[in-house]
Scaffold this motif. Sequence first.
Motif, PDB file in Angstrom:
ATOM      1  N   ASP A 228      52.699  32.461  72.411  1.00  0.00           N
ATOM      2  CA  ASP A 228      52.002  31.596  71.391  1.00  0.00           C
ATOM      3  C   ASP A 228      52.742  30.419  71.200  1.00  0.00           C
ATOM      4  O   ASP A 228      52.141  29.565  70.815  1.00  0.00           O
ATOM      5  N   MET A 232      50.820  27.232  71.153  1.00  0.00           N
ATOM      6  CA  MET A 232      50.265  26.818  70.089  1.00  0.00           C
ATOM      7  C   MET A 232      51.085  26.055  68.912  1.00  0.00           C
ATOM      8  O   MET A 232      50.473  25.720  68.124  1.00  0.00           O
ATOM      9  N   PRO A 234      52.507  23.544  66.934  1.00  0.00           N
ATOM     10  CA  PRO A 234      51.816  22.065  66.898  1.00  0.00           C
ATOM     11  C   PRO A 234      53.221  21.239  66.546  1.00  0.00           C
ATOM     12  O   PRO A 234      53.066  19.918  66.883  1.00  0.00           O
ATOM     13  N   ARG A 241      49.507  22.597  72.861  1.00  0.00           N
ATOM     14  CA  ARG A 241      48.663  22.137  71.731  1.00  0.00           C
ATOM     15  C   ARG A 241      49.168  20.801  71.280  1.00  0.00           C
ATOM     16  O   ARG A 241      48.417  19.863  71.138  1.00  0.00           O
ATOM     17  N   SER A 245      46.981  17.187  71.772  1.00  0.00           N
ATOM     18  CA  SER A 245      46.881  16.391  70.389  1.00  0.00           C
ATOM     19  C   SER A 245      47.184  14.913  70.851  1.00  0.00           C
ATOM     20  O   SER A 245      46.787  13.875  70.418  1.00  0.00           O
ATOM     21  N   GLU A 265      38.282  17.420  73.933  1.00  0.00           N
ATOM     22  CA  GLU A 265      37.766  18.469  72.742  1.00  0.00           C
ATOM     23  C   GLU A 265      37.404  19.890  73.361  1.00  0.00           C
ATOM     24  O   GLU A 265      37.786  20.867  72.646  1.00  0.00           O
ATOM     25  N   ARG A 268      40.805  21.633  73.709  1.00  0.00           N
ATOM     26  CA  ARG A 268      41.180  21.946  72.104  1.00  0.00           C
ATOM     27  C   ARG A 268      40.357  22.968  71.844  1.00  0.00           C
ATOM     28  O   ARG A 268      41.030  23.830  71.084  1.00  0.00           O
ATOM     29  N   ARG A 269      39.071  23.189  71.978  1.00  0.00           N
ATOM     30  CA  ARG A 269      38.559  24.231  71.449  1.00  0.00           C
ATOM     31  C   ARG A 269      38.800  25.479  72.048  1.00  0.00           C
ATOM     32  O   ARG A 269      38.746  26.703  71.598  1.00  0.00           O
ATOM     33  N   ARG A 272      41.992  26.729  70.514  1.00  0.00           N
ATOM     34  CA  ARG A 272      41.696  27.512  69.347  1.00  0.00           C
ATOM     35  C   ARG A 272      41.345  28.752  69.537  1.00  0.00           C
ATOM     36  O   ARG A 272      41.841  29.563  68.360  1.00  0.00           O
ATOM     37  N   ARG A 273      40.583  29.170  70.423  1.00  0.00           N
ATOM     38  CA  ARG A 273      40.444  30.718  70.780  1.00  0.00           C
ATOM     39  C   ARG A 273      41.366  31.448  71.339  1.00  0.00           C
ATOM     40  O   ARG A 273      41.174  32.491  71.678  1.00  0.00           O
TER      41      ARG A 273
END
Length: 312
Positions: A228, A232, A234, A241, A245, A265, A268-269, A272-273
Amino acid sequence: MTMLSRVAERVYWMGRYLERAECTARLVDAYHHMVMDIPRGSQPGWDILVRILDAEPLADEHFRVANEANVLRLLVSEDEAACSIPFAVRSARENVRTTRDVLPEEVWELVNELHLYTREQAEKSVGRRHRQAFLQEVVSRTQVINGVWRNTLCRDHSYRFIKLGQLLERADMATRIIDVGAADILGREGTQQALDHLLWGTLLKSLCALGPYRRQVGPLVEPEGVVDFVFMEPSFPRSVRFCLSGIREELGPLKGNEEALRVIERARRKLRRFFRTEWERDELHAFIDDLQLVLNSLDNAISDRWFRFEHR
């Protein structure tokens, strides 16, 4: 500001190759340290480094057995192998040499010095005696080069394309390391539990993430937390991630960015899952495999729009 497509392509690949040299040196160094600390016969095979770098075809050309000496020769001293540190450094040098007018003068001098250093020291650094010093020197020198262009370049197209290359290469390397490294560790679960924390810590160390992980998450290295964090977190500059960005931010000022933004995008989607409390080995591999396909699509979108524009 306008920029020739061939110049944009070369500074983009300068960013990718410098990042590749640094990441490969970190990866080999982390594994080298693990081998020193782990009981003989308990560590993953040296071929794991080849699999992370997707270099099995090259390895098959150069040797029959993926032992320590053969793998290190391929990654550290074989300057014609696309997976090696000398190849990445030489390729970065060539891209800098042909774009010196858009880069700080110090960048050419430092990259050329790194090239000379690897050419002189790589062969003698395959063995354990000089290996660590060589790998750490490569990391240090690439960090100095990155510090120079980041702190002296105007935030123009040269800066943007270098950053795009660097961040895309970084995200790609992070997904590769987690994909192969985590799969190997998960495949061992239940057999050598006392070594699991060392193996997960080595994986973090190869991404320069062990210290940040402990500060952000805690001292205990847990599988779900590691995966994780690398994907993920940030605030960590080497997380997937963070890289996505950053790529989106650098694409923003570029004209004709519609297709590249659509791809970023999509990535990024997908990210997010990502969240799960626990990953099965095959599920994690399938997710990463899909994400790597999107990263490849992003590279293609950037190349098609800005590097091949003159030939349309």
